[in-house]
Scaffold this active site. Structure first.
Site, PDB file in Angstrom:
ATOM      1  N   LYS A 285     -16.497 -26.096  -1.842  1.00  0.00           N
ATOM      2  CA  LYS A 285     -16.988 -25.016  -0.967  1.00  0.00           C
ATOM      3  C   LYS A 285     -16.719 -23.686  -1.656  1.00  0.00           C
ATOM      4  CE  LYS A 285     -15.954 -22.541   3.392  1.00  0.00           C
ATOM      5  NZ  LYS A 285     -15.287 -22.546   4.708  1.00  0.00           N
ATOM      6  N   ASP A 290     -16.341 -14.920   3.699  1.00  0.00           N
ATOM      7  CA  ASP A 290     -16.749 -15.493   4.982  1.00  0.00           C
ATOM      8  C   ASP A 290     -16.471 -14.496   6.103  1.00  0.00           C
ATOM      9  OD1 ASP A 290     -17.404 -17.068   7.132  1.00  0.00           O
ATOM     10  OD2 ASP A 290     -15.710 -18.455   6.919  1.00  0.00           O
ATOM     11  N   LYS A 297     -16.125 -12.955  12.699  1.00  0.00           N
ATOM     12  CA  LYS A 297     -14.676 -13.111  12.837  1.00  0.00           C
ATOM     13  C   LYS A 297     -14.047 -11.814  13.325  1.00  0.00           C
ATOM     14  CE  LYS A 297     -13.986 -16.443   9.050  1.00  0.00           C
ATOM     15  NZ  LYS A 297     -13.351 -17.524   9.807  1.00  0.00           N
ATOM     16  N   ASP A 308     -12.219 -17.976   0.505  1.00  0.00           N
ATOM     17  CA  ASP A 308     -12.960 -19.097   1.086  1.00  0.00           C
ATOM     18  C   ASP A 308     -13.755 -19.870   0.013  1.00  0.00           C
ATOM     19  OD1 ASP A 308     -13.283 -20.520   3.418  1.00  0.00           O
ATOM     20  OD2 ASP A 308     -15.079 -19.427   4.062  1.00  0.00           O
ATOM     21  N   ASP A 367     -19.852 -19.466  11.978  1.00  0.00           N
ATOM     22  CA  ASP A 367     -18.597 -19.422  11.220  1.00  0.00           C
ATOM     23  C   ASP A 367     -18.210 -20.820  10.710  1.00  0.00           C
ATOM     24  OD1 ASP A 367     -16.414 -18.304  10.044  1.00  0.00           O
ATOM     25  OD2 ASP A 367     -15.264 -18.017  11.886  1.00  0.00           O
ATOM     26  N   GLU A 369     -19.552 -22.572   8.544  1.00  0.00           N
ATOM     27  CA  GLU A 369     -20.568 -22.557   7.481  1.00  0.00           C
ATOM     28  C   GLU A 369     -20.206 -23.472   6.306  1.00  0.00           C
ATOM     29  OE1 GLU A 369     -18.112 -20.541   7.594  1.00  0.00           O
ATOM     30  OE2 GLU A 369     -17.456 -20.534   5.513  1.00  0.00           O
ATOM     31  N   ARG A 371     -19.034 -26.498   6.154  1.00  0.00           N
ATOM     32  CA  ARG A 371     -19.539 -27.870   6.279  1.00  0.00           C
ATOM     33  C   ARG A 371     -21.039 -27.925   6.006  1.00  0.00           C
ATOM     34  NH1 ARG A 371     -17.283 -28.175  12.275  1.00  0.00           N
ATOM     35  NH2 ARG A 371     -15.888 -26.672  11.337  1.00  0.00           N
TER      36      ARG A 371
END
Ligand code: BES
Ligand code: ZN
Ligand code: ZN
Length: 518
Positions: A285, A290, A297, A308, A367, A369, A371
């Site tokens: 990932k 993010d 967030k 991230d 959020d 994202e 996956r």
């Protein structure tokens, strides 16, 4: 940094600081500590004899004591480094102890340090058998090198404190042969070099390390190490119908990067690859920042979301070590990098997107994202021929709630593959804890309108529903998922490692890959 392995008597080695490990050999529970040095040099033992007799130094783990002008030694200083109880000594204490030694040198402005390779006489034979010499040697180098960097990278007042010389002073014997110590030393340099490379990527701010720049850094590394590397962007995502990956990427002015790195083992002359040879897929990932997207967030702590991309960083680092250690197994790494932003073009809750596999996904929360990009990355890795998959991702806050910042989450759809990973982890010294990834939780990601939805709709079991979401895209392929959200960043400086990026995953992923070497 200049690194040296020397086989000579430590007493005759001239250095600003010579570090020696010590363990507590007292066995009775309430007994006073009995520190013993892990050195067979009489001169070293004599130099420390007085302070040890004084009882001031107890050899507790992480404890240090510095002697100036030690009698009978060429070294200017002798540093005693406690490793704790002799009976519970493992390679991990040795790794962290080497880190403690290096971090003790830094505030003193010492940039040259020598460490005495732990020698046996204070340990029972039985216990020594559990401390293979190659791993001990590797651990000393890893610990020392990982302790070196400080992440004040962009301070204009930054002082250069990097180590200039690291020497390991060793003595061979029946249990610790010169060849094994040398092999461990060489491996340690490669592995710690890779992990520090990962840390340098994870450290970068989001404005510096965009997906495009991450692609460039990966490509540069691959060129240097002799790996094949392809970096694709928007067009390729559309061509491959990566609707889940693109959904995340579409809201940012920064184009996404799909990074594919390939390592092919060299075959012996006249041999063709076995038809059933495994092909290992490493999927990372790589969200370079993010914000949460439209499901934005809170501002508090959002700056940390530059890390991230730590899963991607771990895979790029692992590939760097693989290129140098050359296991006999093919490895393909797929890194999915994007920036998760809100904006007029961003994807929205309620949207339905179609992943590369053909599955439709209802977006509940933008959020979640990670996956989504991994769904397409994992599926793509399978189409490239991967027979075994591993992914690493700073995937869920729920995993941090479950395991804190000590153990990272481990999930798998296959016990045998998972066990291989646990074995690898025992060698690497990293900590992962297996959590369930079973059908019992599957209904939580059912969607009314589409095949699945991208959250479980509740905070409870959030790390598990995220893993189950990924499982939808790996099918029957043996797969391990690492949720490193809680372990990719140290908020505080620790005795053996600076605050900032940790490089978690690199060592275990590498070791797991090596376990498939023919
Ligand atoms: N990148 C975050 C997860 C994260 C949290 C990483 C803390 C590092 C530290 C991830 O993309 C995320 O936001 N996950 C959400 C999922 C939720 C919306 C289902 C989370 O964990 O809150
Ligand atoms: Zn997120
Ligand atoms: Zn994220």
């Amino acid at each position: 940094m200049d690194t040296k392995l020397l086989f000579q008597d430590a007493a005759g080695f001239a250095t600003p600081m010579l570090a020696v490990f010590a363990v507590d050999i007292a066995t009775e529970i309430d007994a006073d500590p009995l520190p013993a040095l892990l050195s067979t040099s009489d001169a070293v033992t004599n130099a420390a004899a007085k302070v040890i007799a004084s009882g001031e130094f107890k050899a507790a783990f992480g404890e240090t004591l510095l002697l100036h002008a030690p009698n009978g030694l060429k070294a200017e200083r002798l540093l005693l480094v406690g490793l704790g109880k002799a009976g519970s000594l493992s390679v991990n204490e040795v790794r962290r102890g080497a880190g403690v030694a290096v971090r003790a040198a830094k505030p003193r402005g010492l940039t040259q340090i020598a460490i005495i390779f732990p020698e046996d006489h204070a340990l029972s034979d039985e216990h020594l058998d559990e401390l293979p010499c190659l791993l001990m040697s590797r651990a000393v180098v890893e610990g020392a090198l990982l302790a070196d960097p400080d992440y004040d990278t962009y301070k204009t007042t930054r002082k250069e404190t990097a180590l200039q010389t690291l020497s390991i002073v060793a003595k061979e014997n029946e249990k610790s042969t010169r060849a094994e110590i040398q092999d461990g030393f060489n491996e340690g340099l490669i592995i710690a070099g890779a992990q520090n490379f990962t840390r340098s990527l994870v450290n970068e701010p989001g404005n510096v390390l965009t997906p495009t720049v991450l692609g460039q850094r990966a490509a540069e590394m691959c060129a240097e190490m002799g790996l094949k590397c392809e970096v694709f962007s928007t067009e390729k995502l559309h061509e491959l119908k990566m609707g889940a990956f693109w959904a995340v990427a579409q809201g940012s002015a920064e184009p996404p990067a799909l990074i594919v790195m390939t390592y092919e083992p060299k075959l012996e002359k006249g041999k063709s690859p076995a038809k059933d040879a495994p092909v290992i897929g490493l999927v990372g990932k790589g969200i370079t920042f993010d914000t949460g997207g439209i499901s934005i967030k809170p501002a508090d702590g959002m700056e940390k979301m530059k890390y991230d991309m730590a899963g991607a960083g771990a895979m790029i680092g692992a590939m760097r070590a693989i290129a140098q250690l050359k296991p006999k197994v093919k490895v393909i790494s797929v890194v999915c990098s994007a920036e998760n932003m809100p904006g007029g073009k961003a994807f929205k809750p309620g949207d339905v997107v179609t992943a590369m596999s053909g599955k439709t996904i209802e977006i509940i929360n933008t959020d979640a994202e990670g996956r989504l990009v991994l769904a397409d990355g994992l599926h793509y890795a399978k189409t490239l021929g991967c027979t075994h998959l591993i992914d690493a991702a700073t995937l869920t806050g729920a995993c941090v709630v479950a395991l804190g910042m000590v153990n990272a989450g481990l999930f798998s759809n296959d016990d045998k593959t998972c066990e291989k990973f646990l074995d690898a982890m025992n060698i690497s010294g990293e900590k992962f804890w297996r959590l369930p990834c079973t059908d019992d939780y599957r209904e939580l990601i059912n969607s009314q309108i589409a095949d699945i939805r991208n959250t479980g709709g509740t905070r409870w079991g959030g790390a598990i529903t995220a893993a189950l979401f990924l499982r939808e895209f790996v099918g029957d392929t043996p797969w391990v998922h690492l949720d490193i959200a809680g372990c990719a960043w140290n908020d505080e400086t620790k005795p053996a490692i600076a605050k900032g990026p940790t490089g978690i995953g690199v060592r275990s992923i590498l070791e797991w890959v090596r376990s498939y070497s023919a």
